[in-house]
Structure formats: structure tokens, C-alpha cells
Scaffold this active site. Structure first.
Site, mmCIF file in Angstrom:
data_model
loop_
_atom_site.group_PDB
_atom_site.id
_atom_site.type_symbol
_atom_site.label_atom_id
_atom_site.label_comp_id
_atom_site.label_asym_id
_atom_site.label_seq_id
_atom_site.Cartn_x
_atom_site.Cartn_y
_atom_site.Cartn_z
ATOM 1 N N GLY A 88 3.426 -11.048 7.680
ATOM 2 C CA GLY A 88 4.116 -11.270 9.048
ATOM 3 C C GLY A 88 5.731 -11.099 8.906
ATOM 4 C CD1 TRP A 90 7.078 -4.791 8.372
ATOM 5 C CD2 TRP A 90 6.221 -3.358 9.715
ATOM 6 N NE1 TRP A 90 7.184 -3.531 7.577
ATOM 7 C CE2 TRP A 90 7.007 -2.574 8.464
ATOM 8 C CE3 TRP A 90 5.896 -2.280 10.629
ATOM 9 C CZ2 TRP A 90 6.682 -1.242 8.349
ATOM 10 C CZ3 TRP A 90 5.862 -0.964 10.588
ATOM 11 C CH2 TRP A 90 6.290 -0.507 9.333
ATOM 12 C CG ASP A 107 -3.555 -8.296 8.366
ATOM 13 O OD1 ASP A 107 -2.474 -7.572 8.057
ATOM 14 O OD2 ASP A 107 -4.734 -8.225 7.572
ATOM 15 C CG ASP A 123 -11.809 -5.229 9.822
ATOM 16 O OD1 ASP A 123 -11.194 -4.039 9.808
ATOM 17 O OD2 ASP A 123 -12.623 -5.257 8.944
ATOM 18 C CG ASP A 147 3.592 -1.827 6.618
ATOM 19 O OD1 ASP A 147 3.677 -0.920 5.947
ATOM 20 O OD2 ASP A 147 3.968 -2.963 5.918
ATOM 21 C CE LYS A 187 1.711 0.465 4.118
ATOM 22 N NZ LYS A 187 3.035 0.055 3.196
HETATM 23 C C1 LIG Z 1 1.351 -3.987 3.500
HETATM 24 S S1 LIG Z 1 0.497 -5.144 4.407
HETATM 25 C C2 LIG Z 1 1.287 -5.270 5.822
HETATM 26 C C3 LIG Z 1 2.645 -6.100 5.457
HETATM 27 C C4 LIG Z 1 3.452 -6.378 6.796
HETATM 28 N N1 LIG Z 1 3.861 -5.331 7.643
HETATM 29 C C5 LIG Z 1 4.581 -7.450 6.600
HETATM 30 O O1 LIG Z 1 5.788 -7.087 6.853
HETATM 31 O O2 LIG Z 1 4.347 -8.500 6.109
HETATM 32 C C6 LIG Z 1 -1.017 -4.317 4.974
HETATM 33 C C7 LIG Z 1 -1.959 -5.196 5.629
HETATM 34 O O3 LIG Z 1 -2.867 -4.258 6.362
HETATM 35 C C8 LIG Z 1 -4.060 -5.042 6.507
HETATM 36 N N2 LIG Z 1 -5.280 -4.136 6.888
HETATM 37 C C9 LIG Z 1 -5.703 -3.403 5.878
HETATM 38 N N3 LIG Z 1 -6.866 -2.649 6.752
HETATM 39 C C10 LIG Z 1 -7.208 -3.435 7.965
HETATM 40 C C11 LIG Z 1 -7.925 -3.220 9.104
HETATM 41 N N4 LIG Z 1 -8.950 -2.414 8.816
HETATM 42 N N5 LIG Z 1 -7.568 -3.933 10.087
HETATM 43 C C12 LIG Z 1 -6.583 -4.636 10.245
HETATM 44 N N6 LIG Z 1 -5.916 -4.833 9.346
HETATM 45 C C13 LIG Z 1 -5.854 -4.323 8.256
HETATM 46 C C14 LIG Z 1 -4.234 -5.761 5.132
HETATM 47 O O4 LIG Z 1 -4.945 -6.959 5.341
HETATM 48 C C15 LIG Z 1 -2.735 -5.977 4.868
HETATM 49 O O5 LIG Z 1 -2.307 -7.329 5.290
#
Ligand SMILES: C[S@@+](CC[C@H](N)C(=O)[O-])C[C@H]1O[C@@H](n2cnc3c(N)ncnc32)[C@H](O)[C@@H]1O
Length: 236
Positions: A88, A90, A107, A123, A147, A187
Site C-alpha cells: 500500500g 503507492w 491487489d 486478481d 507496480d 513497472k
Molecule cells: C511490488 S508489489 C507492489 C508494491 C506497492 N506498489 C507498494 O507501494 O506497496 C507487486 C504487487 O503486484 C501484485 N500482483 C501481481 N500479480 C497481480 C495480479 N494478477 N492481479 C493483481 N495484483 C497482482 C502482487 O500481489 C504484489 O502485491
């Protein structure tokens, strides 16, 4: 204002200072060398310390601070969709910088609520869930942030393909929910066909730039693509 207050209205342009004296980590019995390396890196990372001090849930928050300071994406009244938002960081920055807007954060993993944001467990690999989100937000959003990243397998080629797919999923959502003129920050990673992806973005936006924020670890292939001036076209 510290993010932990959970209130809107933070200041722009905070900077993270240089690191302090190096913290040494003794090798403990039972701790793997990779865990010792991780711990050493965490303890000596100025962004980890600054995130804790500021009340941000992740060091990643500083990447969005830097991207927004440079590109001015987060208007005070912006409607923002934050994809792959957990834990969280961002989302906290978006709420601070768009105090009169709306922030929807999602997420696939469960995420603690963030005051001022609508947090959802979705998802984006689930096409029906993505379609429902799009139906609700179509044409309403000023800025889509993504991200999203996979949990790395360690196999570079596989990771690149799967991360690239996530960036494309985010773009697919973005072009269906953005208002004309809107923005998109996603990203991406060096390699894995990024030239093709940039070309796709250029068809959808007037301007596309790439940025490697200083909070992004130098050894990581990660970078961000920032696209502005959505040309519109919605579901097309
Ligand atoms: C690098 S983290 C994000 C960090 C966040 N921006 C922060 O500032 O705290 C990447 C996130 O992408 C999510 N993610 C990956 N694949 C996903 C999908 N298909 N649908 C939704 N979220 C996804 C992961 O669960 C993970 O929490």
C-alpha cells in the site's frame, strides 16, 4: 504530514537522504547466507528507514514520490486506479497527493485498508473480475498506476515474460478506464520485448518516457514507463 496519520494532504518533494554509517550483520547460526544478505541490505537501505519514518508501508512508496515529482501525474482532484497495490505504499502517496480525488487500489493479495482509498482484492488474471472493474470505472480515471510484479522464480526468461504480461494486462485495463488526456505509469523491465511494448504505448498516448527512480535498486532490471495524454478510444 506523515502517511501513518491516514489523512489526505501531504507535501510534495520530500527527499531521501544519503545512507548513514554501515550496519554490520553477524552471521547467525541457522540463518541462510541469502537471509543475511537481505537483512544487511534492509538495515543499510536509506529508503527502508525513510519509509518507516514517514509511515509508508513500503520503500516502493519513494519510487512513486520521485516519479510524481518529475512528471506531476497526481493532480489534487485526480481519480486514480492503483494496480498491484499491496502492501500500500503507492496508495498512501496517491491519497496524500490527490486529496480531493478518488483512489481505488487493488491487489490479488489481501491488503490492509488505507484511509482515504477504496481497497479491493482483485486478481487481474481473472478476466471476469477485470471486466467488472472496467465496467464500473470506464472513462472515469485520470491516472492508472501499476507496480504489479510476479514473485520471481529466479529464471530470468520466465520472469521477464510473466512480468511483461502483467504490464500488458495493466495497459489493457488502462485503455478501457482512462479519460482522454489521462496518464499511465507502469513497472516494466529491461529486456523481454520492451521496445514492442513502448511502441504499443506510443499508439495509445501522446508521450511516453522511461524512468529509473533512484529508489529502484541499481541491480534490478526494473524501470517505469510513464505515458501521458491518453488518446482515447476506450474499449476499442
Ligand atoms: C511490488 S508489489 C507492489 C508494491 C506497492 N506498489 C507498494 O507501494 O506497496 C507487486 C504487487 O503486484 C501484485 N500482483 C501481481 N500479480 C497481480 C495480479 N494478477 N492481479 C493483481 N495484483 C497482482 C502482487 O500481489 C504484489 O502485491
Amino acid at each position: 504530514m506523515a502517511a501513518r496519520d491516514g489523512k489526505r494532504g501531504g507535501r510534495r518533494g520530500k527527499r531521501v537522504g544519503r545512507r548513514g554509517p554501515t550496519v554490520r550483520v553477524k552471521t547467525a547460526r541457522g540463518r541462510k547466507p541469502s537471509s543475511t544478505r537481505w537483512l544487511r541490505r534492509q538495515l543499510n537501505d536509506p529508503y527502508v528507514a525513510a519509509a518507516a519514518k514517514q509511515g509508508y508501508r513500503s520503500r516502493a512508496a519513494w519510487k512513486l514520490v520521485e516519479i510524481d515529482d518529475r512528471f506531476g501525474l497526481l493532480g489534487r482532484g485526480a481519480w486514480v486506479l492503483d494496480l498491484g497495490a499491496a502492501p500500500g505504499g503507492w496508495t498512501q502517496v496517491a491519497v496524500e497527493r490527490a486529496p480531493r480525488g478518488r483512489v481505488v487500489a487493488l491487489d490479488r493479495a489481501e491488503m490492509e485498508p488505507v484511509a482515504g482509498a477504496e481497497v479491493r482484492t482483485v486478481d487481474l488474471d481473472d478476466g471476469a473480475a477485470a471486466d467488472a472493474l472496467v465496467a464500473e470505472l470506464a472513462g472515469l480515471i485520470d491516472l492508472v498506476l501499476s507496480d504489479m510484479a510476479i514473485s520471481a522464480t529466479g529464471h530470468r526468461g520466465t520472469d521477464q515474460v510473466r512480468n511483461r504480461r502483467l504490464a500488458e494486462l495493466a495497459f489493457d485495463v488502462a485503455r478501457r478506464v482512462l479519460k482522454p488526456g489521462g496518464g499511465f505509469a507502469v513497472k516494466a523491465f529491461h529486456g523481454g520485448g520492451d521496445a514492442d511494448f513502448v511502441a504499443e504505448l506510443k499508439r495509445g498516448f501522446r508521450e511516453v518516457r522511461s524512468v529509473k527512480p533512484s529508489a529502484s535498486r541499481a541491480e534490478s532490471a526494473e524501470l517505469y514507463l510513464v505515458a501521458r495524454g491518453f488518446r482515447g478510444g476506450g474499449e476499442g
